[in-house]
Design an enzyme around this catalytic site. Structure first.
Site, PDB file in Angstrom:
ATOM      1  N   GLU A 173     125.584 117.278  -8.371  1.00  0.00           N
ATOM      2  CA  GLU A 173     125.653 118.371  -7.170  1.00  0.00           C
ATOM      3  C   GLU A 173     124.503 119.142  -6.833  1.00  0.00           C
ATOM      4  OE1 GLU A 173     129.393 120.391  -6.581  1.00  0.00           O
ATOM      5  OE2 GLU A 173     130.640 118.677  -6.480  1.00  0.00           O
ATOM      6  N   GLU A 296     134.080 112.759  -9.057  1.00  0.00           N
ATOM      7  CA  GLU A 296     134.849 114.019  -9.010  1.00  0.00           C
ATOM      8  C   GLU A 296     135.872 113.571  -7.978  1.00  0.00           C
ATOM      9  OE1 GLU A 296     133.322 118.204  -9.096  1.00  0.00           O
ATOM     10  OE2 GLU A 296     131.671 117.205 -10.590  1.00  0.00           O
TER      11      GLU A 296
HETATM   12  O1  AHR Z   1     135.120 120.117 -10.694  1.00  0.00           O
HETATM   13  C1  AHR Z   1     134.838 121.594 -10.460  1.00  0.00           C
HETATM   14  C2  AHR Z   1     133.541 121.631  -9.826  1.00  0.00           C
HETATM   15  O2  AHR Z   1     133.723 120.917  -8.669  1.00  0.00           O
HETATM   16  C3  AHR Z   1     132.292 120.868 -10.587  1.00  0.00           C
HETATM   17  O3  AHR Z   1     131.945 121.882 -11.561  1.00  0.00           O
HETATM   18  C4  AHR Z   1     131.509 120.722  -9.387  1.00  0.00           C
HETATM   19  O4  AHR Z   1     130.784 119.588  -9.574  1.00  0.00           O
HETATM   20  C5  AHR Z   1     132.314 120.469  -8.089  1.00  0.00           C
HETATM   21  O5  AHR Z   1     132.078 121.353  -7.018  1.00  0.00           O
END
Ligand code: AHR
Length: 491
Positions: A173, A296
């Protein structure tokens, strides 16, 4: 009646096992307590890893595990987490609750966990606050076989043999917690960092660049126009399902029908999102050498009352099971585009498959979906067409059914079906090729808000499904409302 057909002769690609991957971050009680309790714990463990959690994850045939973050990855300095535990640095976990991170779980511990799980490690490197040298030395430390400063240090720390590392993420990110970069800045930074991520000996890295947040198509466009396509294997996509929106997220339990359908509709957006990102990627990489990794995904609600807001601990209901089933069917169907997917996160965080409390463990409804779908891992996706209309429910357009089908090496057909409706059963009639003789099934069903708790851990559990039959070469199944079914059809 929903009509359809499955053409098992039409193979559309391999469902990479890694589509069923998981994610473990130094966040709340995921690593500490959830997985790692230390060798001296009263909780039964092997080299510090909870035996109950390892056993439950092995039962899912967990193929890959991502670590150490997430946002944590871009403030993690791996050297702080190797060597004697007494001298390891204590740091602040600034992203997640400002708690002390004592670095007792580091590289050796993570790779020991992967050894026990027999899964592929996916390591996420630090671009946001780390140096190129640091990243390059981490790879040398883990994978170099021979005489070198980092290989020597590894041996001093008790590990002579190098590890084999395939998946390596270059930042996380970086448009946000990983450095607030513009896509142009990140893409150039990626090109530079990746140059120093070397393949030592027989180890070949699969390099992952930080891709877009949900529907940020501009990020994908700019990134793909600048990154060296010959030096990137995949770009990541993050997409969370957040009913109510980021400002005022909904609750994990005790939600309304409207919130249920909002969640279902929201999660299905990933389907088009993948297509649009893929199309943009194709402008710069017409042969589609670069793949997508959804590292994710899952639901994100308000934390459970009374828990640390930085720990992202939430319950998990039949609604989450439905979200998992819908996403996994989408990922299966797009296995030509997606090489890996990692639900966030494996234990005690967000849409977890396992919750723990002291020595107790609960398998969530999402866990059971991964169990029911595991037959797809490594199998061949086959053409599965169901004529599915959508119906308006509480103002949201919801398809009557979601499906995917695969054939494994033994020639067995696996069909996974999900009926997201809370009102209507779904009756399907699916034509197959000749030669199939028997069908068996498993079902997960319940009220939308049902969940497993530490007091009652079996409120939602799969059971045998008897509402499927094979007549000639027609497969018929009647799915109750809010249910997920796996059918196994054999010759
Ligand atoms: O999964 C929680 C968070 O969500 C992670 O650390 C980040 O990459 C995303 O914003």
């Amino acid at each position: 009646m929903i009509k359809g057909r499955i053409n098992t002769k039409r193979r559309l690609g391999k469902i990479n096992r890694e589509l069923y991957g998981h994610f473990s971050e130094h966040l709340g009680r995921c690593i500490y307590e959830g997985i790692f309790v230390g060798e001296d714990s009263e909780i039964p463990n092997t080299n510090g890893m909870r035996n109950d959690v390892v056993e439950a994850l092995k039962n899912l045939d967990i193929p890959a595990l991502r670590w150490p973050g997430g946002c944590f990855a871009d403030e993690y300095h791996w050297m702080d987490g190797v060597g004697p535990k007494e001298t390891r640095k204590r740091m602040i976990n600034t992203n997640w609750g400002g708690v002390v991170e004592d670095n007792s779980f580091g590289t050796h511990e993570f790779l020991e966990l992967c050894r026990q799980l027999e899964c592929e490690p996916y390591i996420n490197g630090n671009v946001g606050s780390g140096t190129i040298r640091e990243m390059s030395e981490w790879i040398e430390y883990m994978t170099f076989d021979g005489e070198s400063p980092m290989a020597n240090l590894r041996a001093e720390n008790g590990r002579k043999e190098p590890w084999r590392i395939k998946y390596f993420g270059i930042g996380n990110e970086n448009w946000g917690c990983g450095g607030s970069m513009t896509p142009e800045y990140y893409a150039n930074t990626y090109n530079r960092y990746q140059t120093f991520c070397k393949n030592y000996g027989g180890n070949k890295l699969y390099k992952i660049a930080c891709g877009p947040n949900a529907g940020d198509y501009e990020w994908t466009d700019k990134l793909m126009s600048i990154v060296r396509k010959d030096f990137v294997d995949a770009i990541s996509l993050h997409y969370y399902t957040v009913p109510g929106g980021w400002e005022k997220k909904g609750k994990a339990t005790g939600f309304s029908k409207k919130e249920y359908y909002e969640t279902i509709c929201g999660t299905l957006n990933i389907d088009n999102m993948i297509d649009r990102h893929w199309e943009i990627m194709g402008k710069y990489d017409p042969e589609h050498k670069v793949k997508l990794i959804v590292d994710e995904w899952g639901t994100w609600y308000e934390v459970e009352e009374g828990t640390n807001p930085g720990f992202l601990y939430q319950q998990n209901t039949m609604r989450d099971a439905m979200v998992a089933a819908l996403n996994l069917n989408i990922f299966n169907r797009k296995c030509d585009r997606i090489d890996m997917a990692n639900i966030a996160q494996v234990v005690n965080v967000l849409q977890a498959v396992i919750l723990t409390e002291g020595a107790k463990i609960v398998k969530t409804p999402t866990y059971y979906v991964f169990e029911m779908y595991k037959r797809h891992q490594g199998a061949a996706l086959v053409d599965c067409f169901l004529d599915v209309p959508t119906k308006e429910r509480e103002g949201y357009a919801i398809p009557l059914i979601s499906s995917s089908a695969s054939v494994n090496e033994a020639g067995e057909l696996t069909v996974t079906l999900a009926n997201p409706s809370l009102e209507d059963e779904a009756e399907c009639s699916i034509d197959l090729e000749d030669g199939y003789k028997e069908v068996s099934g498993t079902i997960l069903t319940g009220e939308m808000g049902d969940f497993n708790s530490f007091e009652k851990d079996d409120a939602v559990k799969p059971r045998e499904f008897t509402e499927a039959k094979l007549t000639g070469n027609t497969l018929e199944a009647k799915l109750p409302a809010c249910s997920i079914v796996t059918l196994v059809v054999k010759a």
